[in-house]
Design an enzyme around this catalytic site. Structure first.
Site, mmCIF file in Angstrom:
data_model
loop_
_atom_site.group_PDB
_atom_site.id
_atom_site.type_symbol
_atom_site.label_atom_id
_atom_site.label_comp_id
_atom_site.label_asym_id
_atom_site.label_seq_id
_atom_site.Cartn_x
_atom_site.Cartn_y
_atom_site.Cartn_z
ATOM 1 N N GLN A 24 0.880 -1.170 0.000
ATOM 2 C CA GLN A 24 0.000 0.000 0.000
ATOM 3 C C GLN A 24 0.911 1.211 0.000
ATOM 4 O OE1 GLN A 24 -3.107 0.110 -0.460
ATOM 5 N NE2 GLN A 24 -4.255 -1.444 0.676
ATOM 6 N N SER A 25 0.548 2.284 -0.767
ATOM 7 C CA SER A 25 1.463 3.415 -0.958
ATOM 8 C C SER A 25 1.776 4.163 0.321
ATOM 9 C CB SER A 25 0.889 4.397 -1.963
ATOM 10 O OG SER A 25 0.762 3.752 -3.185
ATOM 11 N N THR A 26 0.739 4.393 1.137
ATOM 12 C CA THR A 26 0.995 5.195 2.341
ATOM 13 C C THR A 26 0.485 4.457 3.564
ATOM 14 O OG1 THR A 26 -1.129 6.272 2.165
ATOM 15 C CG2 THR A 26 0.713 7.377 1.094
ATOM 16 N N GLY A 65 3.208 0.846 3.011
ATOM 17 C CA GLY A 65 3.404 2.273 3.296
ATOM 18 C C GLY A 65 4.455 2.925 2.439
#
Ligand SMILES: [Zn+2]
Length: 690
Positions: A24-26, A65
């Site tokens: 997940q990107s963040t 993240g």
């Protein structure tokens, strides 16, 4: 559909690992998009359904993240590529291709490796074999789309930010000293102590002109400066610390304090190692600048002036045409004086370190930087006086009310300091009160806690005492108190600028500031004992002066050449006493301004090697008198013997000496015939051989 496609999966694939890549990107996505994360973990189930044994399924989820825009920090992705390259992987599972890589460079690298090692790529839509042309085409497209998606996402977000920034509505964490009110408007911090600290900082920079000077002022007066406990966190509690140089600079450079709303003051640049650094932009390249946007400590003009001043302070060589800050030394022209020979800025030095009474202006650049020679130097006291007089002449008649302003300034200073201390006291009292309350509410059984709280309470009380003492000291400090009588005196002084100028209480700094109101710069060129002084006024007109420079002490008391001429003229026929009398009669004086005496004249004759012709002349100077008689030294030289040997010969009666009285020198009358005989006698004594 899955079953139809699953014929791409062979036993070779099933014997190798199935790697499920989860990202997940963040961190916020990790927390909030739980559904998506669950779907990603479900891929493991899919791998089982497709025939992979449980122990062959590996889940890589260490990149949670982290953005897929680069593989730089994603250790999970690196691990995945390494595994693929080693041929350990049968299939890579990802929810969609974008999870694997958002940058084409990373994506194609992975694709290439999968082709070489016949690794399948499986997402929610299907199973792809990179060795199959059609599959490869689809995967390539998916990679490109994924990168484009990220680009649109970013630009949409940035566009939105820029749009609200243009309207001055984008909110961000404000620096200390400013805060949002209930209507989300930026206002000065409601805490009066914080506000006063900032006001004092800006005021002091205006007065002193250097960031270091401001830091020195704060530390000398034991003042502290507010900062947040946690940097960059809004509403983080405020703490008071010692002011640092870097802090002053950052405050002066921040346009928010000048009421300006800005966006895009810096850009992020990537270097070859993909490390990024922030680069500040010049004002004309800022994306958004809204002046007078909110309440401020200084005006926009003040802000620009401060920035310019910092530039000048930082690089004196580069800004050599600019005037330096007024410093404390006595030299009036410091910072505005230029060399009349090479055009460089001249520096100031002082004759004696302690008193700094003698001022020198020197053009030293070539010597100090280029190992050359000093261009020129000269004494500055006379030049300062001449320029000062010229300045006073120019303002004569303008009754400047400077003294009153000085009183106001002094009182204001005291007031500001007192205010600062009172705020400090208020805070300290509050802290002490709070500590007391905490102590009161503590249960007596809780002894350890109670003891700690008591110590804290005591410490706070000590701080209160210290501040109170400081305030009392300031209140009785006489330096700040001006009686009515003194006030009247200064008022009277104000009527007359020259008197202020020459007043001992006026500092050199004040004089220099006054001077710079009218004078732009001064150029000096030395010509032996005089200096050509060109003064450029603020109106661009130029006044030329010729100033006689101070002589060296020895030059000043040197006897005039006229006197020496007269002594030369009189010496053969006059005694020293007669010459002295003659000089006094003609009205000459010695270098120190005294009357001439016999001793004076004698000293001068000795010094200038002027021989005399008078019997009274000292024997050690003259070898032969005007009338042909020899002195003892003269005889000794004639015969090539020592003086005591001449005396010996005289005592033996070999040569005849005459003298006026018992205490005067002998003189000898020796003819040329006698001389030969005497030489013969001396030869017999064999003195010369010894
Ligand atoms: Zn020069």
């Amino acid at each position: 559909m899955m079953n139809n496609l699953s014929d791409k999966i062979t036993l070779t694939h099933l014997n190798k690992h199935a790697v499920v890549y989860i990202r997940q990107s963040t961190l916020r996505q990790v927390l909030e998009h739980k559904e998506s994360t669950a779907r990603q973990y479900n891929l493991a189930k899919k791998a089982r359904d497709l025939g992979w044994a449980n122990e062959n399924i590996e889940i890589i989820d260490e990149d949670q993240g982290l953005s897929g825009s680069s593989s730089e920090k994603r250790s999970g992705f690196k691990h995945l590529t390494a595994e693929v390259a080693l041929g350990n992987v049968g299939a890579v599972f990802g929810l969609e291709v974008s999870r694997l890589a958002r940058a084409c460079s990373d994506w194609y690298k992975l694709l290439e490796l999968c082709t070489f090692t016949s690794t399948l790529i499986i997402d929610e839509d299907g199973i792809y074999d990179p060795n199959n042309f059609n599959d490869r085409l689809v995967l390539g497209l998916k990679g490109t789309m994924s990168e484009a998606e990220l680009h649109f996402l970013k630009s949409r977000m940035y566009g939105g930010k820029l749009n609200s920034a243009r309207k001055g509505e984008l909110r961000f964490c404000l620096p200390v000293g400013l805060s949002y009110d209930s209507d989300k408007h930026i206002v000065l911090d409601p805490d009066q102590q914080v506000q006063d600290s900032f006001k004092l900082l800006f005021k002091k920079f205006k007065q002193i002109g250097t960031a270091r000077g401001v830091v020195r002022y704060f530390s000398e007066h034991n003042l502290q400066f507010p900062s947040r406990e946690e940097n960059g966190v809004m509403n983080s509690p405020i703490k008071f610390h010692d002011l640092t140089h870097g802090r002053v600079l950052s405050i002066l450079k921040n346009p928010l304090y000048a009421g300006a709303y800005t966006f895009g003051r810096s850009v992020v640049e990537h270097d070859i190692h993909n490390k990024h650094k922030t680069k500040a932009q010049s004002i004309d390249r800022w994306k958004v600048l809204i002046k007078d946007h909110h309440q401020s400590y200084i005006t926009w003009d003040d802000y620009i002036r401060n920035i310019e001043q910092l530039k000048i302070n930082r690089n004196k060589r580069k800004y050599k045409d600019q005037h330096g800050v007024v410093r404390e030394g006595k030299a009036l022209l410091q910072g505005i004086v230029y060399c009349g020979i090479c055009g460089r800025k001249m520096t100031v030095c002082y004759g004696s370190w302690k008193e700094r009474k003698r001022i020198y202006y020197l053009c030293d650049f070539e010597r100090s930087k280029l190992c050359g020679k000093t261009c020129q130097y000269m004494k500055g006291n006379e030049i300062d006086k001449a320029v000062g007089d010229l300045f006073l002449g120019a303002v004569q008649g303008n009754k400047l009310n400077i003294a009153i302003k000085a009183i106001e300034k002094l009182n204001e200073e005291k007031k500001t300091l007192l205010e600062q201390l009172n705020r400090k006291l208020e805070r300290a009292r509050y802290n002490a009160e709070r500590a007391k309350r905490q102590y009161d509410t503590c249960e007596p059984e809780n002894r350890l806690v109670a003891r700690t709280l008591e110590t804290q309470w005591n410490q706070n009380l000590e701080i209160v005492d210290a501040i109170e003492a400081e305030i009392n000291e300031l209140k009785v400090n006489k330096a700040f108190q001006i009686t009515d009588k003194q006030k009247k005196q200064i008022e009277q002084l104000a009527m007359d600028l020259p008197r202020i100028w020459y007043n001992k209480k006026t500092t050199s700094t004040d004089r220099k500031r006054l001077l710079r109101v009218l004078i732009s710069d001064v150029t000096l060129k030395r010509n032996d004992t005089t200096a050509k002084v060109a003064i450029r006024w603020k109106t661009s007109t130029i006044t030329n002066l010729k100033v006689r420079l101070a002589q060296k002490e020895c030059d000043r008391i040197r006897t005039s050449s006229k006197v020496i001429e007269i002594i030369k003229e009189l010496a053969p026929t006059h005694t020293d006493a007669q010459i002295a009398e003659e000089l006094n009669e003609r009205g000459f004086v010695s270098g120190k301004g005294n009357k001439f005496t016999k001793k004076n004249v004698n000293w001068l004759r000795n010094d200038r090697k002027i021989s005399g012709g008078c019997p009274e002349f000292p024997y050690n100077l003259n070898l032969q008198r005007g009338d042909g008689m020899y002195s003892t030294r003269g005889v000794a030289q004639l015969l090539g013997i020592k003086i005591h040997q001449v005396h010996y010969l005289r005592e033996k009666g070999i040569i005849v000496g005459q003298h006026k009285s018992k205490n005067t020198a002998y003189w000898y009358d020796i003819t040329n015939e006698e001389l030969e005989g005497l030489r013969e006698i001396v030869r017999r004594y064999k003195w010369r051989d010894k």
